[in-house]
Every structure is written in structure tokens, then in C-alpha cells.
Write an enzyme that holds these catalytic residues in place. Sequence first.
Site, PDB file in Angstrom:
ATOM      1  N   PHE A   1       2.862  22.643  19.449  1.00 56.57           N
ATOM      2  CA  PHE A   1       3.922  21.790  18.886  1.00 56.57           C
ATOM      3  C   PHE A   1       5.251  22.055  19.577  1.00 56.57           C
TER       4      PHE A   1
ATOM      5  N   GLU B   1       3.982   9.679   8.078  1.00 58.46           N
ATOM      6  CA  GLU B   1       2.836  10.555   7.768  1.00 58.46           C
ATOM      7  C   GLU B   1       2.289  11.229   9.021  1.00 58.46           C
TER       8      GLU B   1
ATOM      9  N   ARG C   1       0.844  -1.205   0.000  1.00 59.15           N
ATOM     10  CA  ARG C   1       0.000   0.000   0.000  1.00 59.15           C
ATOM     11  C   ARG C   1       0.877   1.252   0.000  1.00 59.15           C
TER      12      ARG C   1
ATOM     13  N   LEU D   1       0.653  15.350   1.825  1.00 55.18           N
ATOM     14  CA  LEU D   1       0.530  14.438   2.978  1.00 55.18           C
ATOM     15  C   LEU D   1      -0.941  14.172   3.311  1.00 55.18           C
TER      16      LEU D   1
ATOM     17  N   THR E   1       3.418  11.335  13.380  1.00 54.73           N
ATOM     18  CA  THR E   1       3.321  10.399  14.505  1.00 54.73           C
ATOM     19  C   THR E   1       2.002  10.629  15.259  1.00 54.73           C
TER      20      THR E   1
ATOM     21  N   LEU F   1      10.849  14.469   1.745  1.00 56.04           N
ATOM     22  CA  LEU F   1      10.576  15.585   2.656  1.00 56.04           C
ATOM     23  C   LEU F   1      11.390  15.458   3.948  1.00 56.04           C
ATOM     24  N   THR F   2      11.328  14.274   4.563  1.00 56.62           N
ATOM     25  CA  THR F   2      11.938  14.067   5.883  1.00 56.62           C
ATOM     26  C   THR F   2      13.457  14.197   5.827  1.00 56.62           C
TER      27      THR F   2
ATOM     28  N   TRP G   1      14.635   8.194   5.168  1.00 58.49           N
ATOM     29  CA  TRP G   1      13.418   7.384   5.152  1.00 58.49           C
ATOM     30  C   TRP G   1      12.643   7.512   3.837  1.00 58.49           C
TER      31      TRP G   1
HETATM   32  P1  TGC Z   1       2.150  25.311  10.208  1.00 58.47           P
HETATM   33  O1  TGC Z   1       2.642  26.660  10.609  1.00 58.47           O
HETATM   34  O2  TGC Z   1       1.042  24.697  10.946  1.00 58.47           O
HETATM   35  O3  TGC Z   1       1.806  25.313   8.658  1.00 58.47           O
HETATM   36  C1  TGC Z   1       2.693  25.784   7.670  1.00 58.47           C
HETATM   37  C2  TGC Z   1       1.866  26.038   6.430  1.00 58.47           C
HETATM   38  O4  TGC Z   1       1.314  24.797   5.972  1.00 58.47           O
HETATM   39  C3  TGC Z   1      -0.133  24.837   6.035  1.00 58.47           C
HETATM   40  N1  TGC Z   1      -0.558  23.521   6.524  1.00 58.47           N
HETATM   41  C4  TGC Z   1      -1.177  22.628   5.757  1.00 58.47           C
HETATM   42  N2  TGC Z   1      -1.588  22.694   4.490  1.00 58.47           N
HETATM   43  C5  TGC Z   1      -2.179  21.608   3.977  1.00 58.47           C
HETATM   44  N3  TGC Z   1      -2.355  20.477   4.697  1.00 58.47           N
HETATM   45  C6  TGC Z   1      -1.949  20.361   5.970  1.00 58.47           C
HETATM   46  N4  TGC Z   1      -2.108  19.218   6.641  1.00 58.47           N
HETATM   47  C7  TGC Z   1      -1.327  21.478   6.558  1.00 58.47           C
HETATM   48  N5  TGC Z   1      -0.798  21.730   7.790  1.00 58.47           N
HETATM   49  C8  TGC Z   1      -0.338  22.986   7.744  1.00 58.47           C
HETATM   50  C9  TGC Z   1      -0.463  25.950   6.980  1.00 58.47           C
HETATM   51  O5  TGC Z   1      -1.726  26.514   6.712  1.00 58.47           O
HETATM   52  C10 TGC Z   1       0.658  26.932   6.690  1.00 58.47           C
HETATM   53  O6  TGC Z   1       0.361  27.603   5.484  1.00 58.47           O
HETATM   54  P2  TGC Z   1       0.773  29.151   5.287  1.00 58.47           P
HETATM   55  O7  TGC Z   1       0.299  29.473   3.912  1.00 58.47           O
HETATM   56  O8  TGC Z   1       0.067  29.885   6.377  1.00 58.47           O
HETATM   57  O9  TGC Z   1       2.262  29.191   5.445  1.00 58.47           O
HETATM   58  O10 TGC Z   1       3.407  24.342  10.208  1.00 58.47           O
HETATM   59  P3  TGC Z   1       4.251  23.798  11.396  1.00 58.47           P
HETATM   60  O11 TGC Z   1       5.676  24.013  11.002  1.00 58.47           O
HETATM   61  O12 TGC Z   1       3.756  24.330  12.712  1.00 58.47           O
HETATM   62  O13 TGC Z   1       4.007  22.207  11.338  1.00 58.47           O
HETATM   63  C11 TGC Z   1       2.759  21.668  11.198  1.00 58.47           C
HETATM   64  C12 TGC Z   1       2.805  20.127  11.327  1.00 58.47           C
HETATM   65  C13 TGC Z   1       3.527  19.672  12.579  1.00 58.47           C
HETATM   66  C14 TGC Z   1       1.366  19.675  11.420  1.00 58.47           C
HETATM   67  C15 TGC Z   1       3.527  19.530  10.126  1.00 58.47           C
HETATM   68  O14 TGC Z   1       4.827  19.917  10.092  1.00 58.47           O
HETATM   69  C16 TGC Z   1       3.452  18.002  10.068  1.00 58.47           C
HETATM   70  O15 TGC Z   1       2.463  17.503   9.588  1.00 58.47           O
HETATM   71  N6  TGC Z   1       4.499  17.241  10.522  1.00 58.47           N
HETATM   72  C17 TGC Z   1       4.580  15.800  10.277  1.00 58.47           C
HETATM   73  C18 TGC Z   1       5.442  15.542   9.060  1.00 58.47           C
HETATM   74  C19 TGC Z   1       5.027  14.352   8.283  1.00 58.47           C
HETATM   75  O16 TGC Z   1       3.946  13.810   8.397  1.00 58.47           O
HETATM   76  N7  TGC Z   1       5.899  13.899   7.391  1.00 58.47           N
HETATM   77  C20 TGC Z   1       5.570  12.841   6.464  1.00 58.47           C
HETATM   78  C21 TGC Z   1       6.662  12.640   5.427  1.00 58.47           C
HETATM   79  S1  TGC Z   1       6.203  11.660   4.034  1.00 58.47           S
HETATM   80  C22 TGC Z   1       5.972  10.125   4.650  1.00 58.47           C
HETATM   81  O17 TGC Z   1       6.062   9.869   5.793  1.00 58.47           O
HETATM   82  C23 TGC Z   1       5.618   9.049   3.653  1.00 58.47           C
HETATM   83  S2  TGC Z   1       5.265   7.538   4.393  1.00 58.47           S
HETATM   84  C24 TGC Z   1       4.767   6.556   3.099  1.00 58.47           C
HETATM   85  C25 TGC Z   1       3.288   6.549   2.890  1.00 58.47           C
HETATM   86  O18 TGC Z   1       2.631   7.606   2.907  1.00 58.47           O
HETATM   87  O19 TGC Z   1       2.744   5.441   2.695  1.00 58.47           O
HETATM   88  P1  FAD Z   2      10.983  12.670  15.221  1.00 55.83           P
HETATM   89  O1  FAD Z   2      10.359  13.747  14.456  1.00 55.83           O
HETATM   90  O2  FAD Z   2      12.407  12.833  15.627  1.00 55.83           O
HETATM   91  O3  FAD Z   2      10.122  12.299  16.464  1.00 55.83           O
HETATM   92  C1  FAD Z   2      10.634  11.488  17.544  1.00 55.83           C
HETATM   93  C2  FAD Z   2       9.572  11.458  18.654  1.00 55.83           C
HETATM   94  O4  FAD Z   2       9.340  12.781  19.130  1.00 55.83           O
HETATM   95  C3  FAD Z   2       8.222  10.947  18.162  1.00 55.83           C
HETATM   96  O5  FAD Z   2       7.624  10.153  19.161  1.00 55.83           O
HETATM   97  C4  FAD Z   2       7.410  12.227  17.970  1.00 55.83           C
HETATM   98  O6  FAD Z   2       6.013  12.015  18.105  1.00 55.83           O
HETATM   99  C5  FAD Z   2       7.946  13.065  19.118  1.00 55.83           C
HETATM  100  N1  FAD Z   2       7.753  14.489  18.890  1.00 55.83           N
HETATM  101  C6  FAD Z   2       8.233  15.247  17.872  1.00 55.83           C
HETATM  102  N2  FAD Z   2       7.810  16.509  17.999  1.00 55.83           N
HETATM  103  C7  FAD Z   2       7.053  16.565  19.126  1.00 55.83           C
HETATM  104  C8  FAD Z   2       6.323  17.592  19.794  1.00 55.83           C
HETATM  105  N3  FAD Z   2       6.288  18.827  19.298  1.00 55.83           N
HETATM  106  N4  FAD Z   2       5.677  17.292  20.924  1.00 55.83           N
HETATM  107  C9  FAD Z   2       5.683  16.023  21.415  1.00 55.83           C
HETATM  108  N5  FAD Z   2       6.351  14.990  20.836  1.00 55.83           N
HETATM  109  C10 FAD Z   2       7.025  15.274  19.695  1.00 55.83           C
HETATM  110  N6  FAD Z   2       9.437  10.526   4.837  1.00 55.83           N
HETATM  111  C11 FAD Z   2       9.452  11.052   3.585  1.00 55.83           C
HETATM  112  O7  FAD Z   2       9.702  12.238   3.385  1.00 55.83           O
HETATM  113  N7  FAD Z   2       9.178  10.261   2.510  1.00 55.83           N
HETATM  114  C12 FAD Z   2       8.879   8.934   2.635  1.00 55.83           C
HETATM  115  O8  FAD Z   2       8.633   8.244   1.627  1.00 55.83           O
HETATM  116  C13 FAD Z   2       8.856   8.370   3.946  1.00 55.83           C
HETATM  117  N8  FAD Z   2       8.586   7.053   4.128  1.00 55.83           N
HETATM  118  C14 FAD Z   2       8.710   6.496   5.372  1.00 55.83           C
HETATM  119  C15 FAD Z   2       8.581   5.113   5.546  1.00 55.83           C
HETATM  120  C16 FAD Z   2       8.815   4.522   6.778  1.00 55.83           C
HETATM  121  C17 FAD Z   2       8.703   3.028   6.933  1.00 55.83           C
HETATM  122  C18 FAD Z   2       9.135   5.331   7.908  1.00 55.83           C
HETATM  123  C19 FAD Z   2       9.382   4.718   9.256  1.00 55.83           C
HETATM  124  C20 FAD Z   2       9.229   6.701   7.752  1.00 55.83           C
HETATM  125  C21 FAD Z   2       9.031   7.303   6.500  1.00 55.83           C
HETATM  126  N9  FAD Z   2       9.182   8.676   6.311  1.00 55.83           N
HETATM  127  C22 FAD Z   2       9.165   9.221   5.047  1.00 55.83           C
HETATM  128  C23 FAD Z   2       9.544   9.527   7.443  1.00 55.83           C
HETATM  129  C24 FAD Z   2       8.427   9.752   8.449  1.00 55.83           C
HETATM  130  O9  FAD Z   2       7.495  10.661   7.951  1.00 55.83           O
HETATM  131  C25 FAD Z   2       9.075  10.225   9.761  1.00 55.83           C
HETATM  132  O10 FAD Z   2       9.707   9.093  10.338  1.00 55.83           O
HETATM  133  C26 FAD Z   2       8.067  10.834  10.721  1.00 55.83           C
HETATM  134  O11 FAD Z   2       7.556  12.035  10.211  1.00 55.83           O
HETATM  135  C27 FAD Z   2       8.689  11.061  12.107  1.00 55.83           C
HETATM  136  O12 FAD Z   2       9.927  11.684  12.010  1.00 55.83           O
HETATM  137  P2  FAD Z   2      11.193  11.077  12.806  1.00 55.83           P
HETATM  138  O13 FAD Z   2      11.251   9.617  12.554  1.00 55.83           O
HETATM  139  O14 FAD Z   2      12.371  11.886  12.435  1.00 55.83           O
HETATM  140  O15 FAD Z   2      10.861  11.271  14.330  1.00 55.83           O
END
Ligand code: TGC
Ligand code: FAD
Length: 390
Positions: free
Chosen positions: A390, A370, A97, A246, A372, A138-139, A169
Amino acid sequence: MNPSAYAAVDTLLGLEERLSPEDRAWGSRAAAVAADVVLPTIDADFEEARFRAEIVPAFADAGLFGMHLEAPGCAGASPTAYGLACAAIEAADSGWRTLVSVQGSLAMTAIARFGSDRQRASLLPEMAAGRLLGCFALTEPQGGSDPGAMTTVAERDGDGWVLSGAKRWIGLATVADIAIVWARTSDGVRGFVVPTDAPGFTATPILHKHAMRASIQCDVTLDEVRLPGDAILERATGLGAPLTCLNEARFGIAWGVLGIARECLALSVDYAGRRTSFGGVLAGKQLVQARLAEMMLAYQGGMLTALHLASLKSEGRMQPAQVSIAKLGNVRSAIAIARSARELLGGDGVTADYPVMRHMANLEAVRTYEGTDDIHALSIGRALTGVSAF
Ligand code: TGC
Ligand code: FAD
């Protein structure tokens, strides 16, 4: 497993008639792909940490890459259809998936939403057909939860760009043809389409994972990668652009994990009907029935959440905090159901004769990527209180 166990779960849920024939057909098509090319070898693939690139075309042939996008080469299927397809594939293994998510929800969505007309027309049909694989970078190594703190930079070089930094990652990076790389510029965060054979781009698989063993994630380094000016995603300005992608992937996860939930619940019903203890089948024990009922409650709650989110999405009203509720809640439910199934299966539950421990291990990665649990809890808390913690 006896098919009547699935029927028992589906009949009690009673949602089939709420799904359109088209949506159900997408789910069936995805289930057929999973049955044909994933399930026959997934236990060995997981044990031996093997990603089988040779089965990727089967996903493309079924139209699953970018199936829900209104974009060149894509089917424009409904959100529910996409959700059902994710669930059907994740019931086999989360890693596959993830392939569909990374290709369709992340890389293709970035191009469809933020790319130029030329990028959309030249890249998306190739990606939908599986001839071009994408990844989404992104990460970064210093922490994925706060992508706004990224240190990867893109600097102007005449008409072009030079990218330098590190990502961690990154799913599929060693097999992908292009990477969508997010980098800091003098103009804020921007996205770039980077050919993975560009000089200076290096991807190295992360080894010794205890989850997602049948899929690939990588460390990526960008060492002065030179790109032409038109490599930029011209409509992506600011962090909101990658976060928009995301939302799409999180939507697919909220549905996908329900595939695991249904699988573990049906498996538990089946097992309880066959296994005897203290002179009778487990299914006849009150505590076992209570356990199954708890699993059913969690599954039904997750399905209703997913269907509600799909309605909001098809009406164009889906908000990020609503996605957080579904991602956090449904992954949590799937983990609880899988853990409960493992207990019900006793010693059998820790063997590879059953898929439960594999799903449990994968779900630990799904709950982390995506966003935590903590990040989604904080998103929901911010929406409720208006205060960012945050
Ligand atoms: P913040 O100040 O809240 O927002 C910055 C700008 O972004 C906008 N925004 C969003 N827009 C669309 N969708 C959302 N979910 C949005 N969240 C925020 C917001 O309006 C703002 O826009 P502007 O125009 O005002 O600048 O940003 P922040 O720095 O405080 O962080 C917000 C937070 C923590 C929610 C965000 O950084 C976050 O979601 N962190 C988690 C990162 C994450 O999920 N990474 C995933 C990487 S990819 C991956 O893991 C692939 S896994 C494989 C698979 O999917 O199967
Ligand atoms: P950290 O951000 O270092 O977090 C460590 C711990 O701190 C967590 O428990 C978290 O919840 C906690 N924490 C962080 N901030 C706070 C806060 N403000 N308050 C309280 N607790 C907090 N990324 C991509 O870009 N592309 C991909 O294709 C992709 N694929 C992935 C596939 C896998 C199998 C995995 C494991 C990860 C993947 N990722 C990808 C990355 C993924 O999105 C990150 O692992 C995730 O966003 C968490 O980041 P981190 O692992 O660096 O943990």
C-alpha cells in the site's frame, strides 16, 4: 423493454433453480419497490439532482433495511437474499442501493456488531422500520483510501467525549438522524453514535456531482461535539471495526452492480432485435452477436463469483481479500457491460431515453467508493504474496 429479453438472459444463465424460493421472494420484493417508487421518476431525479426522501419509507416497509442482520428488528435473511435485493434496486439506480447499503450494511452493522445491548435494542428496530436514518462517517478530506491516517479526534471530557474533525463524502448525512463517526482516541480508533442535531455537527451536501445525482453525499464538520459516555460503540476497538462494516457493504456492491449488468445486457438483446441496419436486424449481425456473447460471459462470471461469496459468507468463512476480488471484478464487469451496451445503442445510447449513461456515470462512483480499484488490487496482491504494498 420486451420482458422476453430478460427471460433470454435469465434462461441462458440458468441459475434460477439454484436460488431458494425465500431468496427469490426477497429479490422480487426489492424489484417491486424499485418499480413502484424509483423507476417512475429516476431520470428526472438524476437530471435535476434530486434525492426523494419521501420514498424512503417504501424501502423500510419492504423490510430491506438491515434485512440480512441477525439483530433486533431485522429479518436475518440469507446473504444471497440480500445480494438479490441489492441487484434489484441497483438495476434501477445505484443511488438507491447506496441508501440500503449505508443504512443496513454500514450504520446498522456498526451498531449490531459493536454496539451495547442498549444501543442495539433502542436503535436497530427504529432503523429497520425507517423511523431513524443513519450515516457512516469514515472518510476524511485528506484521503479516503487510508482511513488509518484519520485526524478526527475524540477526547475524554469527564464521563463524556468531545469530537472534533472533518469527514467527506458522507452519504445521507443531511437527512440522517444519527451518524456513526470514527475517530482517533488515546486508545486507538473508536466509533461513536452521534445525533446529527448535536451542537457542532454540520453536514453540507457536495454539489455538481456527475454521478450518483439522485442521492446525497456531504462534507461533515465536527466542531467540539459533546457526547455522553455511552455514545461509544463499546465493542469497536481499532480500525478493524469500521473495515468489518465495509466488508458488508462491499458484499452488497458485488451483487448490486450485477443488477446493472443484467439490465444493460437485456436492453442490448432487446435493442438488437428491433434495430435494423444494412437490411436486417442488428441481432442478425455476427459482430453484434459476438458483443452480446462477451457481455453474457462477463455477467455469468460475476454471478458465479457473487454466489460463491454468498456461500462463503453464510458459512462464516468470507475473507476480506475474497470480498476484494468480488468488488473489484464485478464492478469492472458491470462497467464493461454498460460501456458495450452504450456502443450497441449507437446515438440512442447517449440519450436519457435509455438508462445506460446514468448507470455508467454511477458506476464510476461505485468503483471509487468502498475501496478504489487500486486498493482492492493491493488487497488481493497482499493475500497472494504476503507482502503489503500500500
Ligand atoms: P491494515 O493494517 O491492513 O489493517 C488494520 C486492521 O484492520 C484489519 N482489517 C480488516 N478487518 C476486517 N475487514 C477488512 N476488510 C480488514 N482489512 C484490514 C486488520 O486485520 C487490522 O487489524 P488489527 O487487529 O491487526 O489491527 O490496515 P491498513 O491501514 O494497511 O489499510 C488497509 C486497507 C487499505 C485495506 C484499508 O484501509 C481500506 O480498505 N481502505 C479503503 C477505505 C474504504 O473503502 N473506505 C470506504 C468508506 S465508506 C464508503 O465508501 C461508503 S460508500 C456507500 C456504499 O457503501 O454504498
Ligand atoms: P484517495 O484516497 O485520495 O485516492 C486517490 C487516488 O489514489 C485513487 O485512484 C486511489 O486508488 C489512489 N491511491 C490511493 N492510495 C494508493 C496506493 N497506496 N497505491 C496506489 N494508488 C493509490 N465514505 C464514507 O466514509 N462514508 C460514505 O457514506 C461514503 N459514501 C461515498 C459516496 C460516494 C458517491 C463517493 C464518491 C465516495 C463515498 N465515500 C464515503 C468515500 C469513498 O470511500 C472514498 O472516496 C474512497 O475511499 C477513495 O478516497 P478518496 O476519494 O479520498 O481518494
